[in-house]
Scaffold this active site. Sequence first.
Site, PDB file in Angstrom:
ATOM      1  N   TYR A  10       2.697  10.258  10.807  1.00 14.69           N
ATOM      2  CA  TYR A  10       1.271  10.005  10.999  1.00 14.69           C
ATOM      3  C   TYR A  10       1.100   8.769  11.917  1.00 14.69           C
ATOM      4  O   TYR A  10       1.837   7.790  11.792  1.00 14.69           O
ATOM      5  CB  TYR A  10       0.598   9.805   9.633  1.00 14.69           C
TER       6      TYR A  10
ATOM      7  N   LYS B  12      -6.404  12.824   0.906  1.00 14.83           N
ATOM      8  CA  LYS B  12      -6.291  14.210   1.351  1.00 14.83           C
ATOM      9  C   LYS B  12      -6.363  15.166   0.156  1.00 14.83           C
ATOM     10  O   LYS B  12      -7.343  15.169  -0.560  1.00 14.83           O
ATOM     11  CB  LYS B  12      -5.007  14.348   2.180  1.00 14.83           C
TER      12      LYS B  12
ATOM     13  N   ASP C 156       6.830  10.697   2.491  1.00 14.68           N
ATOM     14  CA  ASP C 156       5.371  10.841   2.462  1.00 14.68           C
ATOM     15  C   ASP C 156       5.087  12.311   2.149  1.00 14.68           C
ATOM     16  O   ASP C 156       5.352  13.192   2.963  1.00 14.68           O
ATOM     17  CB  ASP C 156       4.788  10.429   3.823  1.00 14.68           C
TER      18      ASP C 156
ATOM     19  N   ARG D 162      -7.572  -6.294  -9.504  1.00 15.65           N
ATOM     20  CA  ARG D 162      -6.556  -6.231  -8.437  1.00 15.65           C
ATOM     21  C   ARG D 162      -5.161  -6.090  -9.038  1.00 15.65           C
ATOM     22  O   ARG D 162      -4.248  -5.569  -8.419  1.00 15.65           O
ATOM     23  CB  ARG D 162      -6.647  -7.461  -7.512  1.00 15.65           C
TER      24      ARG D 162
END
Length: 403
Positions: free
Chosen positions: A111, A208, A183, A58
């Site tokens: 988005y 994407k 973004d 992590r």
Amino acid sequence: MSDSKHIETKAIHSGRINDEQFGSLATPLYQTSTFIFDNAQQGADRFAGEADGYIYSRLGNPTTRQLEMRVAAMEDMEDAAATATGMGAVSGALLTNLSCGDHLISSKAVYGCSFALMNHQLTRWGIEVSFVDMANPEEVEAAIKPNTKVIFLETPVNPNLEVYDLAAIGKIAQKHGIISIVDNTFLTPVLQQPKKYGIDIVVHSATKYLNGHGDVVAGIICGSSEMIMNIKMTVLKDIGATISPHDAWLIMRGLKTLPIRMERHCSNAQKLAEFLEQHSKVSKVYYPGLKSHAGNKFIGQQMKAAGGVIAFEINSDLAGGSQFINRMKLFSIAVSLGDAESLIQHPASMTHSPYTQEERLAAGISDSLIRISVGLENVEDLLADLEQSLTLIEVAADKRAVA
Ligand code: 3LM
């Protein structure tokens, strides 16, 4: 790897760790949750930041680290933090830089879940949000208040493909000492590098184009070394939106072909957009590669090409729109974008359903908007698929006069 290398080379080599033990060509996959310390003191030193070395995945992982260095090099930024999803990247960048009482300015359309994060979550924690029309950079400057800390935007915008002037917005942010976040999911660093325009932080949904094969959800945040360290050691560490090493490994495999994939996505999309624009059953096409698009002036400058996403409206009503989508054969009805497979979806009821209808219309997202992600198939086959479904559209009575 020197920063002066071309992006095609960086996509394959940057951040590469040599496997000295076995000489593996492919990136070794360190699929481990934790790392063994030689002794207790070494563990304590690593926790205290007084010794190098991994602790727990992590907090960092060698496979993930290669992905971070690779994408940072491609964005020409100092460092990067990989995240579990694109929303992990958006929320990591925003939550690290905003506190209760701060003000955030966002482009009016983004988005759907980024909108929900800003409008539904951040506001619960006492963060003020203004959604402005960034096509007019003066509106951005006019919205700035003494407590404005961050400006956030997408360009081109998901889903309506509006394009904003990064140089103008970057300059306003710098003038007022505000952190700017872009973004860059739709174009990737192959087609647009926001840092060139003074943007501080770039986020991606790596789900994407960066990955490109529809088999991973992930994200990445790029910025200065100091900013990335801050993001990793606060929000990412404590909220925990860190990436799985296996997903990082898959994305690196995808990245190697990103530059050539983007070329094909763009050339296919350009042909489809031109076809749609001249079709009698299509009323409006939104694609920056078209001369008729307001963002066309940025092609060849801010953005190398227009990308692989097109939005359009057809000469029909909502039921006709659903039937048009249902008739598609090669295009799969699915959200997401940037995959080898062409995809089609309806933003108002799918990706942008977190907006109310009123909010959507104010953001320039019509109920009849259809979005396609143009894949890597043969363009003639894609054109034929669109044609067969467009032909069968029955023009709505109220539109017949203009059709
Ligand atoms: C979509 N978009 O189909 P993840 N930023 C941008 C995005 O397009 C997305 C994210 C961030 C879509 C996903 S809708 C349920 C499917 C510009 C995602 C968030 O967390 O990796 O999904 O990225 O438009």
